[in-house]
Design an enzyme around this catalytic site. Structure first.
Site, PDB file in Angstrom:
ATOM      1  N   GLU A  27       0.838  -1.198   0.000  1.00 34.44           N
ATOM      2  CA  GLU A  27       0.000   0.000   0.000  1.00 34.44           C
ATOM      3  C   GLU A  27       0.876   1.253   0.000  1.00 34.44           C
ATOM      4  O   GLU A  27       2.040   1.211   0.439  1.00 34.44           O
ATOM      5  CB  GLU A  27      -0.874  -0.026   1.271  1.00 34.44           C
ATOM      6  N   ASN A 174     -12.161  -1.322  -0.898  1.00 36.07           N
ATOM      7  CA  ASN A 174     -11.451  -1.916   0.249  1.00 36.07           C
ATOM      8  C   ASN A 174     -12.169  -1.516   1.537  1.00 36.07           C
ATOM      9  O   ASN A 174     -12.481  -0.332   1.740  1.00 36.07           O
ATOM     10  CB  ASN A 174     -10.017  -1.372   0.295  1.00 36.07           C
ATOM     11  N   GLU A 175     -12.429  -2.453   2.374  1.00 38.73           N
ATOM     12  CA  GLU A 175     -13.056  -2.185   3.683  1.00 38.73           C
ATOM     13  C   GLU A 175     -14.140  -1.108   3.543  1.00 38.73           C
ATOM     14  O   GLU A 175     -14.113  -0.087   4.232  1.00 38.73           O
ATOM     15  CB  GLU A 175     -11.998  -1.788   4.724  1.00 38.73           C
ATOM     16  N   TYR A 238      -6.524  -9.164  11.398  1.00 39.99           N
ATOM     17  CA  TYR A 238      -5.170  -9.017  11.921  1.00 39.99           C
ATOM     18  C   TYR A 238      -5.069  -9.657  13.302  1.00 39.99           C
ATOM     19  O   TYR A 238      -6.049  -9.671  14.059  1.00 39.99           O
ATOM     20  CB  TYR A 238      -4.801  -7.531  12.037  1.00 39.99           C
ATOM     21  N   GLU A 295      -5.907  -9.326   3.645  1.00 38.24           N
ATOM     22  CA  GLU A 295      -5.079  -8.652   4.651  1.00 38.24           C
ATOM     23  C   GLU A 295      -5.055  -9.527   5.891  1.00 38.24           C
ATOM     24  O   GLU A 295      -6.111  -9.807   6.477  1.00 38.24           O
ATOM     25  CB  GLU A 295      -5.628  -7.259   4.996  1.00 38.24           C
ATOM     26  N   GLN A 344       2.256  -6.086   5.493  1.00 36.90           N
ATOM     27  CA  GLN A 344       2.407  -5.723   4.093  1.00 36.90           C
ATOM     28  C   GLN A 344       3.821  -6.093   3.643  1.00 36.90           C
ATOM     29  O   GLN A 344       4.678  -6.302   4.484  1.00 36.90           O
ATOM     30  CB  GLN A 344       2.141  -4.247   3.911  1.00 36.90           C
TER      31      GLN A 344
HETATM   32  O1  AHR Z   1      -2.848  -2.650   6.264  1.00 34.45           O
HETATM   33  C1  AHR Z   1      -3.159  -1.459   6.919  1.00 34.45           C
HETATM   34  C2  AHR Z   1      -4.622  -1.112   6.826  1.00 34.45           C
HETATM   35  O2  AHR Z   1      -5.385  -2.054   7.510  1.00 34.45           O
HETATM   36  C3  AHR Z   1      -5.228  -1.099   5.444  1.00 34.45           C
HETATM   37  O3  AHR Z   1      -5.019   0.105   4.786  1.00 34.45           O
HETATM   38  C4  AHR Z   1      -6.676  -1.292   5.715  1.00 34.45           C
HETATM   39  O4  AHR Z   1      -7.339  -1.941   4.657  1.00 34.45           O
HETATM   40  C5  AHR Z   1      -6.699  -2.092   7.003  1.00 34.45           C
HETATM   41  O5  AHR Z   1      -7.562  -1.564   7.933  1.00 34.45           O
END
Ligand code: AHR
Length: 490
Positions: A27, A174-175, A238, A295, A344
């Site tokens: 990103e 995205n999201e 995450y 992600e 990332q």
């Molecule tokens: O990876 C960091 C961020 O986490 C991304 O921009 C977003 O899609 C997610 O919330």
């Protein structure tokens, strides 16, 4: 030392492990693109057209299969026309999500797609749904992928690219339940269909899916959007060491208890995959829509003194074991999980590569991807392993994780990790009807918080592992504490 029994049935072929499960994400955030991938043509750092040569070589070595770009939250602020044409004319914008820094757009469509070609990976482009238009997205797709005559393809040629590029995957936003426009699923699914109709040119269109285990979002998308309209549904989750976003925990100095808690949290991915698969199954029994975990990874506090918006963290043996657990889970669920992209790729979150000026370091997570790469495009076969439960403060979790595949040449690859910090396991593995003659293996094992840095880049690296006995249909070895092991049988 406990002895654990393991069984592999190589005749029980379960699903193909798509190479895209070993995918990555880059990103416009912190030093991922700028400094990490792109340094500009005039940089003293060795580069080709501004792209770091050392990074390209490292990515080729792990056969990086697919790269998602330009975000993340950045994607829904990105206007692609800002990033094409002569660099001196490119618009400078404010990166509102990530540190409020100036984005000079010197890395844009051409740079990204040329980078993918140099690495030899598929491109996965995320379109701007949150603040863009359907027309803008449709024109971008035409610019990138069309071989016909049109104002967009003329513009591409004027900017130096005659042939279209291949963009295999396109993400529609995205999201969009969060930073991508704070939409509800009803609103987003209608908007999705509009983009689906006009933003053509990719082989697969991927819709925004749930935040972590939000089955309501998945239910809504699966009931409103059909398999002829989306080929993938993305999912973001995450692992946060403390499970608290305000104080996530340090990426380097953490206790044994924090190590265990983090790995206990990461096993939540298994729950998510099972729950999400159950919903998807009800609408798509044929598995035509893939779950795309685009992600995932460890999200810790930033390294002290660095820009909080740059999400720069270090990477230790804990990250390696965490990566092994998740990759084994994705393999095990590869009948539904068709892609996964760790967040990332360089210098951000659970990065496989860190850079500082001209220096580059491969993190423990990089080495796990290297050790697991033989699973790509192979067939998952049935395996089961007795387990030992580890009791962490936040709950119990299995010490051992494993997956097994057989590739097109008939070779078997076993990847197995041991999260315990005080117990080695003797593994007795039965492989009925095995005709394998030779065995070789690599191991990654170090202290739980060991890391590679710019002064000591090879502290955590895979080593040859000779302690495996293959006799007929039996394999036996000792799996050391805090380790990731990759075994090949020929
Ligand atoms: O990876 C960091 C961020 O986490 C991304 O921009 C977003 O899609 C997610 O919330």
């Amino acid at each position: 030392m406990a002895d654990l029994k393991m069984t592999i049935d190589k005749t029980n072929r379960i699903s193909k492990i798509n190479k895209e499960i070993y995918g990555h994400f880059a990103e416009h955030l912190g030093r991922c693109i700028y400094g990490g991938i792109y340094v500009g043509k005039d940089s003293p750092i060795p580069n080709v057209n501004g792209i770091r040569t050392d990074v390209v070589e490292a990515l080729k070595a792990i056969k990086l299969p697919v790269l998602r770009w330009p975000g993340g939250c950045f994607a829904d602020t990105y206007h692609w026309r800002d990033g094409i044409g002569p660099k001196e004319n490119r618009k400078k914008i404010v990166n509102i999500h990530w540190g409020g820094v100036t984005e000079d757009n010197s890395f844009g469509t051409h740079e990204f797609l040329d980078f993918c070609e140099a690495v030899g990976c598929e491109a996965y482009v995320a379109l701007n749904v949150g603040s863009g238009t359907v027309q803008e997205a449709a024109e971008w797709m035409e610019y990138m992928t069309s071989a016909n005559e049109s104002p967009m393809t003329e513009l591409r040629k004027k900017n130096g690219r005659e042939k279209p590029w291949k963009v295999k995957y396109v993400g529609i936003g995205n999201e969009n339940w969060g930073c991508g426009g704070e939409m509800n699923a009803d609103f987003y699914s209608s908007l999705y269909k509009q983009y689906h109709c006009f933003a053509r040119g990719a082989e697969q269109q991927i819709a925004c899916g749930p935040n972590s285990n939000d089955v309501g979002w998945t239910e809504a998308m699966m009931s409103k959007v059909g398999a002829h309209q989306m080929q993938g549904l993305s999912l973001h989750h995450y692992t946060v060491p403390t499970n608290q976003w305000e104080h996530k925990g340090d990426s380097v100095s953490f206790s044994e208890d924090e190590y265990y808690n983090t790995l206990q949290h990461t096993w939540f991915m298994e729950r998510i995959l099972k729950d999400q698969e159950a919903v998807m199954q009800r609408y798509d029994n044929d598995h035509r829509i893939g779950l795309v975990v685009d992600e995932w990874g460890l999200w810790a506090d930033v390294i002290e003194g660095t820009n909080p918006g740059f999400l720069y963290q270090q990477n230790t043996m804990r990250d390696a074991v965490l990566a092994a657990i998740n990759l084994n889970l994705f393999n095990q669920h590869s009948s539904r999980v068709k892609m996964a992209n760790i967040a990332q790729m360089v210098n951000v979150l659970q990065a496989i590569i860190l850079t500082e000026g001209e220096k580059m370091v491969k993190t423990p997570t990089y080495h796990v991807f290297d050790m697991f790469k033989e699973h790509m495009e192979a067939e998952l076969v049935y395996s089961s392993c007795e387990n030992k439960e580890i009791e962490a403060k936040d709950g119990k979790f299995p010490a051992v994780s494993q997956s097994v595949s057989v590739d097109a040449d008939g070779k078997m690859h076993i990847t197995i990790s041991n999260a315990s910090l005080d117990e080695d396991f003797g593994i007795d593995c039965a492989i009925p009807r095995s005709e394998y003659k030779t065995v070789s293996a690599k191991i990654l094992t170090e202290k739980y918080n060991a890391l590679n840095d710019f002064d000591a880049p090879d502290r955590v690296v895979p080593k040859n592992f000779d302690g495996i006995k293959l006799s007929g249909e039996k394999l036996s070895f000792t799996l050391p504490r805090c380790s990731v092991l990759a075994i090949e049988l020929c």
